[in-house]
Design a protein around this motif. Structure first.
Motif, short mmCIF file in Angstrom:
data_model
loop_
_atom_site.label_atom_id
_atom_site.label_comp_id
_atom_site.label_asym_id
_atom_site.label_seq_id
_atom_site.Cartn_x
_atom_site.Cartn_y
_atom_site.Cartn_z
N LEU A 30 37.11 38.22 24.35
CA LEU A 30 36.83 37.53 25.56
C LEU A 30 36.47 38.68 26.68
O LEU A 30 35.37 38.60 27.43
N LEU A 31 37.29 39.59 26.77
CA LEU A 31 37.21 40.89 27.89
C LEU A 31 36.42 42.04 27.33
O LEU A 31 35.87 42.65 28.07
N ALA A 33 35.01 45.59 25.16
CA ALA A 33 35.22 47.05 25.45
C ALA A 33 35.79 47.37 26.80
O ALA A 33 36.66 48.29 27.03
N ARG A 34 34.93 46.68 27.94
CA ARG A 34 35.46 46.98 29.20
C ARG A 34 36.79 46.61 29.87
O ARG A 34 37.40 46.99 30.91
N GLY A 35 37.27 45.59 28.98
CA GLY A 35 38.47 45.01 29.31
C GLY A 35 38.59 44.14 30.69
O GLY A 35 39.48 43.82 31.42
N GLU A 36 37.24 43.56 30.94
CA GLU A 36 37.14 42.76 32.00
C GLU A 36 36.02 41.83 32.02
O GLU A 36 34.87 42.10 31.04
N VAL A 37 36.08 40.54 32.71
CA VAL A 37 34.89 39.61 32.60
C VAL A 37 34.54 38.91 34.10
O VAL A 37 36.04 38.72 34.76
N GLU A 38 33.45 38.68 34.33
CA GLU A 38 33.47 37.78 35.47
C GLU A 38 33.28 36.26 35.11
O GLU A 38 32.63 36.09 34.08
N ILE A 39 33.84 35.34 35.70
CA ILE A 39 33.83 34.07 35.24
C ILE A 39 33.35 33.37 36.96
O ILE A 39 33.86 33.71 37.94
N THR A 40 32.45 32.41 36.81
CA THR A 40 31.81 31.56 37.82
C THR A 40 32.48 30.30 37.68
O THR A 40 32.59 29.57 36.45
N GLY A 43 31.02 27.49 41.99
CA GLY A 43 30.38 28.48 42.77
C GLY A 43 30.95 29.67 43.27
O GLY A 43 30.45 30.30 44.06
N GLU A 44 32.19 29.83 42.99
CA GLU A 44 32.80 31.16 43.05
C GLU A 44 33.28 31.97 42.01
O GLU A 44 32.94 31.49 40.84
N THR A 45 33.06 33.32 42.15
CA THR A 45 33.07 34.33 41.12
C THR A 45 34.53 34.87 40.97
O THR A 45 34.89 35.33 42.26
N TYR A 46 35.33 35.01 39.84
CA TYR A 46 36.38 35.33 39.61
C TYR A 46 36.39 36.59 38.65
O TYR A 46 35.47 36.83 37.88
N ARG A 47 37.11 37.61 38.60
CA ARG A 47 37.36 38.66 37.74
C ARG A 47 38.68 38.58 36.76
O ARG A 47 39.68 38.57 37.73
N LEU A 48 38.48 38.35 35.60
CA LEU A 48 39.58 38.46 34.71
C LEU A 48 39.65 39.78 34.17
O LEU A 48 38.65 40.33 33.42
N ARG A 49 40.85 40.65 34.36
CA ARG A 49 40.90 41.96 33.60
C ARG A 49 42.08 42.31 33.06
O ARG A 49 43.03 41.58 33.37
N ARG A 50 42.17 43.15 32.21
CA ARG A 50 43.49 43.68 31.59
C ARG A 50 43.84 44.82 31.95
O ARG A 50 43.16 45.79 32.50
N THR A 51 45.25 44.88 32.62
CA THR A 51 45.78 46.18 33.06
C THR A 51 45.95 47.33 32.06
O THR A 51 46.02 46.85 30.84
N ARG A 52 46.46 48.40 32.60
CA ARG A 52 46.89 49.48 31.56
C ARG A 52 48.12 48.95 30.69
O ARG A 52 48.59 49.52 29.70
N GLN A 53 48.84 48.11 31.36
CA GLN A 53 50.09 47.44 30.79
C GLN A 53 49.85 46.47 29.70
O GLN A 53 50.77 45.86 29.32
N GLY A 54 48.64 46.17 29.49
CA GLY A 54 48.36 44.90 28.88
C GLY A 54 48.41 43.66 29.20
O GLY A 54 48.40 42.58 28.40
N LYS A 55 48.64 43.64 30.49
CA LYS A 55 48.77 42.00 31.24
C LYS A 55 47.34 41.83 31.60
O LYS A 55 46.28 42.37 31.66
N LEU A 56 47.07 40.34 32.08
CA LEU A 56 45.86 39.93 32.52
C LEU A 56 46.18 39.52 33.94
O LEU A 56 47.07 39.03 34.37
#
Length: 60
Positions: A30-31, A33-40, A43-56
């Motif tokens: 889902l994320l 190689a960049r480790g993040e994805v934008e989700i609409t 009508g709102e945009t959210y960003r889901l990303r993986r932290t250095r510790q492996g959390k979301l």
């Protein structure tokens, strides 16, 4: 091995009329190689990303 069904209060809500559980998605797929994805959503945009510790983290 027998798996027990969790009580209704702990089961995720299914979309109206659906009889199937949502399919799991692998976070790496889902994320990407960049480790993040934008989700609409609504009508709102959210960003889901993986932290250095492996959390979301989901941010607006």
């Amino acid at each position: 091995m027998k798996t027990e069904t969790p009580p209704a209060s702990l089961r995720p809500e299914l979309p109206h009329g659906s009889t199937e559980m949502p399919r799991p998605l692998d976070s790496a797929a889902l994320l990407g190689a960049r480790g993040e994805v934008e989700i609409t959503h609504q009508g709102e945009t959210y960003r889901l990303r993986r932290t250095r510790q492996g959390k979301l983290i989901l941010t607006k």
